[in-house]
Enzyme design. Sequence first.
Site, PDB file in Angstrom:
ATOM      1  N   ASP A   3      -6.325   3.448   5.896  1.00 54.50           N
ATOM      2  CA  ASP A   3      -5.257   3.966   5.046  1.00 54.50           C
ATOM      3  C   ASP A   3      -4.098   4.418   5.940  1.00 54.50           C
ATOM      4  O   ASP A   3      -4.248   5.361   6.722  1.00 54.50           O
ATOM      5  CB  ASP A   3      -5.844   5.151   4.254  1.00 54.50           C
ATOM      6  N   TYR A  46       8.714   6.589  -6.209  1.00 54.41           N
ATOM      7  CA  TYR A  46       8.882   5.332  -5.457  1.00 54.41           C
ATOM      8  C   TYR A  46      10.300   5.240  -4.898  1.00 54.41           C
ATOM      9  O   TYR A  46      10.512   4.915  -3.728  1.00 54.41           O
ATOM     10  CB  TYR A  46       8.593   4.185  -6.431  1.00 54.41           C
ATOM     11  N   LYS A  69      11.448   5.068  -1.034  1.00 60.65           N
ATOM     12  CA  LYS A  69      12.174   3.898  -0.512  1.00 60.65           C
ATOM     13  C   LYS A  69      13.507   4.307   0.107  1.00 60.65           C
ATOM     14  O   LYS A  69      13.959   3.704   1.083  1.00 60.65           O
ATOM     15  CB  LYS A  69      12.376   2.863  -1.618  1.00 60.65           C
ATOM     16  N   THR A 106       4.733 -10.980  -7.071  1.00 61.60           N
ATOM     17  CA  THR A 106       3.449 -10.426  -6.622  1.00 61.60           C
ATOM     18  C   THR A 106       2.852  -9.640  -7.787  1.00 61.60           C
ATOM     19  O   THR A 106       3.499  -9.491  -8.817  1.00 61.60           O
ATOM     20  CB  THR A 106       3.641  -9.443  -5.450  1.00 61.60           C
TER      21      THR A 106
END
Length: 303
Positions: A73, A164, A168, A198
């Site tokens: 991880d 997120y 980013k 994806t």
Amino acid sequence: MGNFLAGKVVAVTGAGRGIGRAVALAAAAEGARVVVNDYGVSIEGSEPTSAVAEAVVKEIVAAGGEAVAVADDVSTMAGGQRVVDTAVEVYGRIDGVVCVAGILRERMLFNMSEEEWDPVVATHLKGTFTVFRAASALMRRQKSGTLIGFTSGNHQGSVSQANYSAAKGGIISLVRSAALGMHKYGVTANAVAPVARTRMSANVPMELAEIGEPEDVAALVVYLLSDRAREARITGQVYTVAGPRIAVWAQPRELRSAFAEGSWTPERIAEVLPGSVGVDPMPMLERVEAMARAAAAGGRPNA
Ligand SMILES: NC(=O)c1ccc[n+]([C@@H]2O[C@H](COP(=O)([O-])OP(=O)(O)OC[C@H]3O[C@@H](n4cnc5c(N)ncnc54)[C@H](O)[C@@H]3O)[C@@H](O)[C@H]2O)c1
């Protein structure tokens, strides 16, 4: 096989699936020996398995390349260190690291829990730091190396993924800091904002007007890892790659300013700011409003 990366040792995180897998396969096909890191988790980051990284190593070896799996991880310091240590232990050096690992936990800001915030920021932002940290210590000594982070167009902001988006945005600042801090040691750092098919992009709740394949992203990453990009002195950059299109993002800069006569007061700012310093319209906000209009009209919004 090509030889764009002949002799180089490259570590790729999140290399078990999607874009990371394509980067690992392309780097190996271009002659690099590759550390394939993947924790093997679900999109939300649960149920880890080492089989995901091992499967990509098998693919690379079957194609005649060299690779080793690390199922750690990367959101832990030990995991990031292991990725880099494995490159040195198995192949004797590290020339490039590519931090692709990522997860999603989508929720509106007003409902987001600590369990939705922390792992997302830890996987993307800390997971880039842990690997950059370990690699930069070696690259500083060898006076060469390439650091690549993965960001997203969503660094501009996101309606339902503040975790997120914040991670980013942080990756871009981390990459720029690495570019600045490592410049005198001959180490470059750049960020890639991909748009590719994806399992992660399949989750986006809208039509993506512009999307490519993981292999399109891999071609750009291989170039950025290569001596050709070093010769072109590419560092501190953010590139979008969406199928056939590659774009460079502007460096952040001030647009306009105004000076106080004496000191500013709130009253004086209220008089002066709107007509002088003003605002810089937010493209994402315009898009959100257009999507709301499309949804109200019963259509499926485009992005
Ligand atoms: N696909 C797109 O269009 C798109 C758009 C913008 C940004 N991105 C970014 O590109 C990167 C790759 O995305 P993808 O679409 O290939 O996703 P993906 O879900 O297909 O692959 C991500 C991989 O990261 C691995 N991973 C997750 N947590 C990890 C951890 N802690 N340590 C090691 N590995 C871990 C997962 O097991 C998975 O195999 C991500 O950083 C993503 O945010 C993708």
